[in-house]
Structure formats: C-alpha cells, structure tokens
Enzyme design. Sequence first.
Site, PDB file in Angstrom:
ATOM      1  N   ASP A 409      14.333   9.786  -2.372  1.00  0.00           N
ATOM      2  CA  ASP A 409      13.343   9.143  -1.503  1.00  0.00           C
ATOM      3  C   ASP A 409      13.755   9.310  -0.040  1.00  0.00           C
ATOM      4  OD1 ASP A 409      11.134   7.579  -0.807  1.00  0.00           O
ATOM      5  OD2 ASP A 409      12.187   5.675  -1.131  1.00  0.00           O
ATOM      6  N   GLU A 412      12.416  12.852   4.289  1.00  0.00           N
ATOM      7  CA  GLU A 412      11.609  13.659   5.239  1.00  0.00           C
ATOM      8  C   GLU A 412      12.455  14.181   6.394  1.00  0.00           C
ATOM      9  OE1 GLU A 412      10.751  10.648   4.009  1.00  0.00           O
ATOM     10  OE2 GLU A 412       9.476  11.570   2.485  1.00  0.00           O
ATOM     11  N   ASP A 483       3.795   6.954  -1.187  1.00  0.00           N
ATOM     12  CA  ASP A 483       3.217   5.608  -1.169  1.00  0.00           C
ATOM     13  C   ASP A 483       1.700   5.604  -1.057  1.00  0.00           C
ATOM     14  OD1 ASP A 483       5.832   4.959  -1.287  1.00  0.00           O
ATOM     15  OD2 ASP A 483       5.967   4.147   0.737  1.00  0.00           O
TER      16      ASP A 483
HETATM   17  O1  MIG Z   1      10.312   2.375   2.650  1.00  0.00           O
HETATM   18  O2  MIG Z   1      12.760   2.288  -2.117  1.00  0.00           O
HETATM   19  O3  MIG Z   1       8.027   5.889  -1.542  1.00  0.00           O
HETATM   20  O4  MIG Z   1       8.479   4.666  -4.000  1.00  0.00           O
HETATM   21  O5  MIG Z   1       9.698   2.141  -3.967  1.00  0.00           O
HETATM   22  C1  MIG Z   1      10.145   2.166   1.303  1.00  0.00           C
HETATM   23  C2  MIG Z   1      11.621   1.564  -1.872  1.00  0.00           C
HETATM   24  C3  MIG Z   1      11.165   2.982   0.552  1.00  0.00           C
HETATM   25  C4  MIG Z   1       9.488   4.348  -0.490  1.00  0.00           C
HETATM   26  C5  MIG Z   1       9.125   5.040  -1.753  1.00  0.00           C
HETATM   27  C6  MIG Z   1       8.818   4.025  -2.805  1.00  0.00           C
HETATM   28  C7  MIG Z   1      10.015   3.126  -3.017  1.00  0.00           C
HETATM   29  C8  MIG Z   1      10.400   2.458  -1.695  1.00  0.00           C
HETATM   30  N1  MIG Z   1      10.660   3.481  -0.690  1.00  0.00           N
END
Ligand code: MIG
Length: 767
Positions: A409, A412, A483
Amino acid sequence: METLPSVTQTNQTVTFNYPNRHLQISVLTPEIIRVFEFRGDKGQSYAVEGNKQQPTTFTLNKNDNHYELKTDSLFLKIDADQHIDVYDQAGHPLITDYRGSRSPLDRGIDEAHKQLVEAEGHTVSQSVNGDDNSYYEVVKALAADEHLYGLGDKTGYLDKRGYEYDNWNTDNPAPQMENFTKLYKSIPVMYGLKNGYPYGLFFDNPYRSHFDMGKENFNYYFYSAIAGNLDYYILGGQTLKDVVTNYTYLTGRVPLPQKWTLGYQQSRWGYSISQQEVETIADHLKKSQLPCDAIHFDIDYMRGYRVFTWNNEAYQNDPKAFLQNLKQRGIKIVTIIDPGVKKDPDYSVYSEGVKKGYFVKTPDGQVYINKVWPGDSAFPDFGRPEVRNWWAQNTKFLTDIGVAGIWNDMNEPASFDGDIPDNIVFSDQELKSTHQKMHNVYGHNMAKATYEGLKTHQGKRPYIITRAAYAGTQKYSTVWTGDNRSLWAHIQMMIPQLCNLGLSGFAFAGTDIGGFGSDTTPELLTRWIEAAIFSPLLRNHSAMGTRHQEPWSFGEPTLSIYRRYLQLRYHLIPYMYDLFAQETKTGLPIMRPLVLNYDDDPRVTDIDNEFMVGNSLLVAPIVEKSQTKRLVYLPAGQWIDFWNHREYTGGKDIVVNAPLDKLPLFVQKNAILPWGQQVDHISEDPDDEMTFHVWGDQGHYDHYQDNGMNFNYQKGEFNRYAISVNRNQVSVKLLHQGFKSVYRKIKVVLPEKTVTLTYEPRTNRYL
Ligand code: MIG
C-alpha cells in the site's frame, strides 16, 4: 517541405538523421515497432525487460517525399517533416500524425474568473504544460469512427475518447466517476480501433505524462511528457486480441498464480488489531458457511506501524502459532506493507537503512523524511537493486511467521506532509536520479522486491497486491483499484476500470467489494458481489469507521445471496485457472470488455456495463439502484441463460429480469466449462475428479492442471486434457501428462445425460 533526411541502418534499427534530431525506428517483430529519440535520459526501461527483438525482415524504400518501411504486418511512412504514419498491410490508416493546427479547448473563462474559480478548489484545466526543452508531445489524428481503450486503472468509461488523464501515481482518497485525471497507477498503453482496425501505442517513459484522448479537440489525441526520452512502441495485429498479445509480449504477463489466490478474501481495516478480532471473523465465515481462502491484515497488526514488526502482545506472543492454526482451518493471511519506514533509531529496519544508505535523500545528502502512518518516515530507494534485495530479505520476517501474501500500500509513494519534492535524490538502478523520474516506478520496484523476497522464502508463486504500479508490474504483482467508495457510481466504474486494466496487461485485478470508504447498503453490497464475482482478485475490503460490510452484516437475504455467488465462483475457479494458464501464453485477460472478443461488432465499442470472462461467459450485472431488469446486448451467436437454460440468438438486445438475487449470466452455446467441486477453501491436495458442463451437444475444451502452488509446472509437472463432444459423443484425452495426480474420474455433463469416464493407468486413457 524539407528535404528527406539521410538514414543509417544497423541491424533492425533505422536512424533518420533530421537536422535537429535523430529518430530511431526499430523493428522488433513484424507487429511491434519502436520509435525512439534520445533526449538525455540514460536509464533503462522498467517495463520492458530483456531483449524483445526477433529476427524480422522488413524493407525500407525511399520515395519522392517519404520513406516507406514495411514489415509483413505494418507499413510506415516517414516524411521530411518528421511525420510518421502507420498503416496496416492493406493500407488502412492506424496511427497518423495530426497535421492541422492545435486548437486548445475554449473554456470561455478569463484569467480573473479562472483564479476565482480555482480559489474555491475547482480545477479548470488539468493539462500538463511544459515550456522548457525537455517537454514534448506526440499528436495523432482521430477519425470520426475511432475508439480508445487502455490506460490501466483510470476512472471513467471503457472508451477513453473525449477525456484526459495524467500519469502521476497519486493517492486520491475520494475518486469520483469521470473527472479524475490521475490515480494510483501509470500504465501508459492505449489501444485504438480506427474505422474498426486495431492498433496499440505504448509510451515507455516514467516521467509525468499526460494523455488527451480527444478532449481538447475532437480531431486529434495527444501524449505529452514533461521530460524523458521519446520512446514509444507501435503495436499492430489482425485483431485487438493480437495487439494485447503483442503489448504483453513486450511488457510481460501475469505469471500463473497460486490457485487459492482465486478464492474469496475478507478484509477490513481494523481486523488485525487483535487475535480475538481476527478469530471472530474466521468463526463467522465458518458459521455462515461462506467459502473463503484469506483474511487480510491491514496496518494494525504492526508495532506502531513499523514495517516488518508484529504487535505480539495482541497475538498471545505467538502470531506464528495463530497463523498456523488459521491455515489449518483453511484461512491464509495476507499482510499489508507500506514503504515508509518509521524514523526511530531503536528500530533496526530504520537504523540499518540509514547506515547502509538505503533511503532516498535530500540534495544535500540527508535522509529525506516525510510523514505517513508511523509519523516521520524514511523511504527506501527501491530503484537500486541492492535496496530491493534488502527489502526482499526483510520479507522473511513475515514469511517466517507464516504470512501467505503481501499487500503493498501507499507506494505511489503517498505522503501526508505535502508532496515529495521533485529534486529528492532517488536511484535509477545505479544512476543517481530524482523523484521526478522515479516516482511512477516506485511501486513497481517495491513490488519487484517483494516478489523476489516471497519467491526465495516461500518457494511458491508469490502473491502480491500492489496499489501503485507502472507498465510491466503485472509480472510481479496483482493490483487492486485502491480507495473506492460505497457508491453506485463506483460499482459502475469497476467494470470499465477492471476491463481496461486487463487490456493493459493487468489480468489479475480487483476492486474493494462493497466499497472502501462511505457506508454501504444491503442492496449495494449484494449487487457488488454479483458484479465482482468474476473479478480475478475477489476481496471485500472497507475502511475503519465505515459501516460493517461483511457478508453477514445485514442478515438475510444478503447473506444467502452472497453465499450463493461465492459458491458459483468456487465452482468456476478451475475455469478461471484455465484462463490464467492461457493468459501466460497470450496475455489476454480473464475479465474482458466485449470489444476484445468482438472487435468487428460496432455495437460493443462502448459497453460499460457488461463484460466477458474468457470467451464463454457473458456477465451483465445490475449496477443501478432499485433496478430489477435491464437490457443486455448479446453479440452474434447463440447464447444460453445460465439460470434457466433458455436459448437466445445474439446480435441484439434482450430484456432480462434481475431481481436482487440474480446476476444476468449467459454462456456461449457449445461452450464447455469445468465445474469444480463445492468447497469452502481451495485445497492444497489435488482434485481426484473433475466435472465438465457442456452447454450444447458439441464442443471442445482444453483443461490445465498442476499443483497450483509452486514452480514445478515449469519443469513440465502439469497435465493438459482435451475434452471433445461431438453429437453427444464424449472423448477425453491426456494431451500432456507431467503432474502425477491425474484425475481418477472425469464427468461430462450434457443437457440430456452425464458421461463418467475413468482413468485407466495402464493405457493412459479415459474410458
Ligand atoms: O491512508 O492501511 O488503500 O486499502 O485499508 C489509508 C489503511 C491507508 C489505504 C489503502 C486501504 C487501507 C488503508 N490505506
């Protein structure tokens, strides 16, 4: 008109020596041609690995005002004005340079109003402009009849014509339907159908770039980049399928996944806060008789969001035992990992990274710090092979505990404390580079590192899910679309998004079922599981603080409907696995827009609310609130309603009733589909028998079988079966036998009868 440039030719590359530039055209295969101009970037491609050039004959002829370069498939005209026009062999224009004058969109707004409107937060223009020398554009003419696809995960419709998009990987917490120009991934491949003739263009440049797909003007589309080399590939082929096969030949294909990864996965940000919480979910899944193969652990399992740590206290000081126990119950665990490493001198991942110089730096050589979940954090310099290696070694912490897959996650990379400045020092392999260049490949390199780690430590086919990606990341990781929200607009968006990801090489993709943000409703969740049931990555995930959306959260009838679709999915996992086995050879996605299978049918060019699974299944979900019937377009051929077996002649729209519990689903007549047994978890033990359903009285099907786990198939440990039916006569042949557990029994179910064949080991036949 200028005079024609001189040319020099080495091997399969022709260089056109214009006064101001050298344009290289390389013939890689008859259907893949690369156009390249060096503009100062010395790096190597991240998308294209290895030499893709095949010995190919082509001709180069000089005419009065242009050169003609011809392969067996493509025909290029290169003229004195530096235009490149591409035709197919029969002379149909595919990609032609736009020669008219540019006419930027007149927004009817003066500078003062523009500033006011922007002050309120509206974006008036998204274009990436660049006045300096490093900026460039490639402008191509649009025909009246031209449809554009691809671009990876971008929002909006299947046909991208008329919209503009940016390639700059962005964590956007609230994407809406149409007007989001940038999202988590940058996959700069586009496909066109010009007057029905297919082509592709892949722009391999990780710098920030922009696609205007005919928004500025209906007569042209353009690609622009703020910097980097001009480096694009012309992709040809007889059919759109061929073009996708060529693109994935170039950038790679999704490798065969572990079979269980096609199972259902339950997730929510918050579950992993404690062992009890996870146990409750596992218990509920079992009690509710819901097939499921994995639970995902979000950031809460870590110690203070430190990557590669575990909050042991919340797991009775033995997470390994807990994961082992869950595994015995058929549930595997996938853990999240973010790139940000907490700035904490007492935390070994951080201190080691600092000591060895593994984090990105400010221009004056300090470790660059920004804020993410753990607070102040450093960012691994994934562009460097040594750093990827280090990260791969770190994944051993998780595999030792028994983690089955890793979910990447925030790569980017996202940052809470403002954007990472362009000039932060990142590595481009061994070269010193900048964030500006390496941003869009950051997630790619993190995925690659994770892949190497899992492969080494597990010896299995790595299961990775990444949010950020670049072209080619499909070789290392599956993706989800980030998201989304519990909105009808987002279930609608899922179909074109996953279809375009599929065309862009990402055959293994999925969306957060039920919606990540906002509160779902029973109706939305029900329609979502129906619509998503064939998305390769099948995961229900939601944000902390939203209304719970586990399948049981709303009681009946949601739970029963949800269960019924999960069961349908599990029956058809062998079909999806077969499609993956084919995909490794063709690059064709599992979930497909109709236009991929029927590119000669003008009716399917912009269908956003139907899709196909392979060639045999057509899915037409309800994606609108309160709707209980809809129009379904069936392409030419005979189609059979999966539920009531009614037969339809295609080439027209039909009206289908679809009460809440019904997903409109059609099978192509005479298709043969494998039908796995009813199970709650994908077993690691091989199936003893397999059933095939014949949707007619004749047909043919190629079925693939292996251990579903590791790389032994690459040494020939797989079986291939040919199932043939002719006027109700059934035959089964073993085309390849390398996996020792051949099916003992094969059942072939015809409309009127069931034929059971038994394996005869002495003769190696099914009788
Ligand atoms: O800023 O880890 O897209 O799936 O549950 C949120 C918490 C960070 C973004 C991910 C999402 C995840 C969440 N993350």
